[in-house]
Design a protein around this motif. Structure first.
Motif, PDB file in Angstrom:
ATOM      1  N   ARG A 164       0.835  -1.202   0.000  1.00 42.45           N
ATOM      2  CA  ARG A 164       0.000   0.000   0.000  1.00 42.45           C
ATOM      3  C   ARG A 164       0.870   1.253   0.000  1.00 42.45           C
ATOM      4  O   ARG A 164       0.577   2.227  -0.670  1.00 42.45           O
ATOM      5  N   GLU A 165       1.952   1.192   0.766  1.00 38.52           N
ATOM      6  CA  GLU A 165       2.835   2.367   0.883  1.00 38.52           C
ATOM      7  C   GLU A 165       3.893   2.373  -0.205  1.00 38.52           C
ATOM      8  O   GLU A 165       4.760   3.256  -0.236  1.00 38.52           O
ATOM      9  N   ASP A 166       3.867   1.344  -1.073  1.00 35.88           N
ATOM     10  CA  ASP A 166       4.724   1.282  -2.251  1.00 35.88           C
ATOM     11  C   ASP A 166       6.221   1.313  -1.899  1.00 35.88           C
ATOM     12  O   ASP A 166       6.985   2.046  -2.532  1.00 35.88           O
ATOM     13  N   HIS A 167       6.613   0.571  -0.867  1.00 29.31           N
ATOM     14  CA  HIS A 167       8.053   0.454  -0.622  1.00 29.31           C
ATOM     15  C   HIS A 167       8.493  -1.009  -0.615  1.00 29.31           C
ATOM     16  O   HIS A 167       7.712  -1.905  -0.292  1.00 29.31           O
ATOM     17  N   ASP A 168       9.760  -1.220  -1.008  1.00 29.95           N
ATOM     18  CA  ASP A 168      10.293  -2.575  -1.096  1.00 29.95           C
ATOM     19  C   ASP A 168      10.509  -3.183   0.285  1.00 29.95           C
ATOM     20  O   ASP A 168      10.700  -2.472   1.276  1.00 29.95           O
ATOM     21  N   LEU A 169      10.497  -4.507   0.316  1.00 31.49           N
ATOM     22  CA  LEU A 169      10.823  -5.238   1.547  1.00 31.49           C
ATOM     23  C   LEU A 169      12.320  -5.528   1.582  1.00 31.49           C
ATOM     24  O   LEU A 169      13.004  -5.440   0.559  1.00 31.49           O
ATOM     25  N   LYS A 170      12.822  -5.894   2.753  1.00 29.95           N
ATOM     26  CA  LYS A 170      14.201  -6.381   2.839  1.00 29.95           C
ATOM     27  C   LYS A 170      14.284  -7.726   2.094  1.00 29.95           C
ATOM     28  O   LYS A 170      13.286  -8.442   1.988  1.00 29.95           O
ATOM     29  N   PRO A 171      15.464  -8.101   1.610  1.00 31.96           N
ATOM     30  CA  PRO A 171      15.592  -9.410   0.953  1.00 31.96           C
ATOM     31  C   PRO A 171      15.263 -10.542   1.939  1.00 31.96           C
ATOM     32  O   PRO A 171      15.410 -10.372   3.150  1.00 31.96           O
ATOM     33  N   GLY A 172      14.821 -11.669   1.392  1.00 29.91           N
ATOM     34  CA  GLY A 172      14.600 -12.849   2.226  1.00 29.91           C
ATOM     35  C   GLY A 172      13.212 -12.957   2.821  1.00 29.91           C
ATOM     36  O   GLY A 172      12.959 -13.833   3.644  1.00 29.91           O
ATOM     37  N   MET A 173      12.283 -12.078   2.399  1.00 32.27           N
ATOM     38  CA  MET A 173      10.934 -12.113   2.974  1.00 32.27           C
ATOM     39  C   MET A 173       9.974 -12.989   2.157  1.00 32.27           C
ATOM     40  O   MET A 173       9.055 -13.568   2.709  1.00 32.27           O
ATOM     41  N   GLY A 174      10.183 -13.033   0.829  1.00 27.79           N
ATOM     42  CA  GLY A 174       9.223 -13.790   0.036  1.00 27.79           C
ATOM     43  C   GLY A 174       9.684 -14.075  -1.376  1.00 27.79           C
ATOM     44  O   GLY A 174      10.790 -13.696  -1.778  1.00 27.79           O
ATOM     45  N   VAL A 175       8.820 -14.760  -2.112  1.00 26.91           N
ATOM     46  CA  VAL A 175       9.075 -15.121  -3.514  1.00 26.91           C
ATOM     47  C   VAL A 175       7.889 -14.670  -4.368  1.00 26.91           C
ATOM     48  O   VAL A 175       6.778 -14.472  -3.861  1.00 26.91           O
ATOM     49  N   ASP A 176       8.146 -14.529  -5.685  1.00 29.21           N
ATOM     50  CA  ASP A 176       7.072 -14.165  -6.609  1.00 29.21           C
ATOM     51  C   ASP A 176       6.343 -15.420  -7.093  1.00 29.21           C
ATOM     52  O   ASP A 176       6.606 -16.530  -6.605  1.00 29.21           O
ATOM     53  N   SER A 177       5.451 -15.252  -8.063  1.00 33.60           N
ATOM     54  CA  SER A 177       4.617 -16.386  -8.494  1.00 33.60           C
ATOM     55  C   SER A 177       5.426 -17.469  -9.203  1.00 33.60           C
ATOM     56  O   SER A 177       4.936 -18.580  -9.386  1.00 33.60           O
ATOM     57  N   ASN A 178       6.685 -17.139  -9.598  1.00 36.94           N
ATOM     58  CA  ASN A 178       7.551 -18.176 -10.169  1.00 36.94           C
ATOM     59  C   ASN A 178       8.473 -18.804  -9.127  1.00 36.94           C
ATOM     60  O   ASN A 178       9.378 -19.559  -9.478  1.00 36.94           O
ATOM     61  N   GLY A 179       8.269 -18.442  -7.865  1.00 37.53           N
ATOM     62  CA  GLY A 179       9.112 -18.994  -6.815  1.00 37.53           C
ATOM     63  C   GLY A 179      10.474 -18.328  -6.739  1.00 37.53           C
ATOM     64  O   GLY A 179      11.378 -18.821  -6.073  1.00 37.53           O
ATOM     65  N   GLN A 180      10.617 -17.178  -7.438  1.00 37.11           N
ATOM     66  CA  GLN A 180      11.895 -16.464  -7.409  1.00 37.11           C
ATOM     67  C   GLN A 180      11.892 -15.447  -6.268  1.00 37.11           C
ATOM     68  O   GLN A 180      10.888 -14.753  -6.067  1.00 37.11           O
TER      69      GLN A 180
END
Lengths: 338, 338
Positions: B195-211
């Motif tokens: 909602r606030e349009d900012h990136d997360l730190k690395p290591g929090m999640g993956v996209d729909s391709n598992g990347q």
């Protein structure tokens, strides 16, 4: 000296290690237990707790820090609770003195707690829990060690590497077992990075001022490790101190004083177990269900389960013997006969 | 509509929430338990499990996914083991149905396991364990949820956020309690970042391709969360599935099918407890020793203990009442009377 690798049978390695222990003041009953534990680690490729540890065992025994002759006192303190005073000996003989009674209690009540205090643990934890899973039980154990891990956001070491190990039976194959430190990295891996002169990933440790560093030498030179996974791993490390020391009546990781024992290397703390009969919970399909969830994580792309590599190494050793470098073999012979 | 904050007493909030539950088909006994749980979270500032959840409770009840009238069946399956079939209701009434017997067993045997299955847990875990610590016991609980976490190195979600909570008495102050997801981040925090349009730190999640991705929208749009702390947090998440589902006879996080219940939000799984009498382990100084290790981590520079902020918020609410935005108060009134 040769650089060749020799292969030694498990029983022969046990006998050799037994000789080293008894030669250094360990009673024959205790020596057998420790030798089997250490040989089992070497056999499974769990090398940081295999024969690599033998000079440390010997050094600690020679220092008078640990009592190789200790006779553990087992106390039955409830229908589902056993505690052991290890009397300053190693944990494994204390554990073996109580193990059968713990299993009887689990069969009787559904669960049992085992609290061991005034004990030295210098090995891996998986050898303690895996045999419970072989009997159909779920087992969890934790042990604290020596202060080398700073709390999350803190500057001075309080926790040990504080491992936690868990074992559960599975259908048709070896148990699901993990055994992991609650530190972000093992001390041995920091030493290797320092020797090879390469930086660590961020988040592994702090320098002597408590500042985050990626320099392995700064960690080794008065610095400390960090817990794994930030504040969450920190909570796990603190839980391990509470269960292993506060609950057992043992020492915290930063509490024991070995300064009068030059050469001492073994943490003098406590160890805590919970052993559960899982089939009382559901519909009797527990081991099958554990197999299912393990299959699901592999299908989802996890490369392997903890313990897999260990069991593959064990299978190889059963056929070809346990590989030892000639140098290590000579080291053991020197400790046994030198 | 006003933007002012009102303050409401705990008892008044409980009554209001009770009305919402009973109005949506929950039996009066179950409504009281759920209302106290939810009001307690709001009171402690545990806002993601407070009244914020009420629309989800109502939506799940209206969908027919969860049975508000469910009467849990408690089974005594050993001197130290209790299990409960929740019959498709919420976990908390199932837990309360067994709680007294569990404490009796802990007093009798030293430890007790509680395995709850076919239950919906939609709240925090600390309200389940903290009261055991108030009674002098150590308690550990785990619950699985709905598949939204990929295994370490994997590409598709298997685990729920799979929290683990631990409570232990301390001398002279509130218990030491932590309650933490085994995911790297909470779903709510990913939504806020998007909602606030900012990136997360690395290591929090993956996209729909598992990347791996730091884009919160990619995680929400067909991606998934990662376990905290790499492969070690992964092992904890898997242990939580084993204990909460395989051992209880409940569903794994990816197993239940709510597709026929539009509006369903509550995970239909199982919950597992271990409750221990810690004073059987050592010399009777358990609570004092826990205070000592908690003091040590604070002296070492850790900024605070988990639960500290919650107890400070609770103390404030006891004096001034529980703060609610007028908007949230109106939302509750609408759910109760609308």
């Amino acid at each position: 000296m040769t650089t060749d690798t020799i292969h030694i049978g498990y029983d022969d390695l046990v006998s050799l290690l037994e000789r080293i222990f008894t030669r250094n003041g360990v009673s024959s009953a205790n020596a057998r237990i420790l030798a089997e534990n250490c040989a089992g680690c070497e056999r499974d490729g769990s090398l940081s707790h295999g024969i690599f540890r033998m000079p440390g065992y010997v050094s600690s025994l020679k220092s008078g820090w640990v009592d190789g002759q200790a006779v553990p006192e087992v106390e039955d303190v409830g229908p589902a609770f056993v505690r052991v005073h290890a009397n300053g000996g190693f944990t494994q003989p204390a554990f073996f003195a109580a193990r059968k009674r713990v299993m009887e209690k689990v069969r009787e009540t559904g669960v049992c707690v085992l609290a061991i205090r005034r004990s030295h643990h210098f090995s891996a934890l998986w050898p303690d829990v895996e045999p419970f899973a072989d009997e159909g039980f779920v087992a969890l154990t934790v042990v604290n060690s020596m202060a080398c891990v700073v709390p999350h956001g803190g500057k001075t070491a309080v926790f040990g590497t504080n491992p936690i190990a868990f074992a559960s039976p599975r259908d048709g194959t070896f148990p699901f077992v993990f055994d992991q430190a609650s530190s972000a990295i093992a001390h041995g891996d920091v030493q290797i990075a320092a020797r090879e002169d390469h930086d660590l990933k961020p988040g592994m440790g702090v320098d002597s001022n408590g500042q985050p560093t990626t320099d392995p030498k700064a960690i080794l030179n008065g610095g400390a490790l960090l817990p794994f996974g930030g504040h969450k791993g920190n909570s796990i490390a603190l839980m391990v101190e509470i269960l292993s020391a506060a609950l057992t009546g043992g020492y915290f990781s930063g509490e024991f004083d070995w300064s009068g024992h030059k050469g001492a290397q073994t943490p003098y703390t406590g160890q805590f177990f919970i052993v559960i009969d899982p089939d009382r919970g559901g519909d009797g399909s527990f081991a099958h269900r554990v197999s299912q969830i393990c299959d699901l994580v592999l299908e989802a792309g996890q490369d392997r389960l903890p313990g897999e590599r260990r069991h593959a190494t064990r299978a190889k050793a059963a056929e070809a013997g346990i590989p030892l470098s000639a140098k290590n073999h000579e080291m053991l012979l020197a400790l046994a006969d030198g």
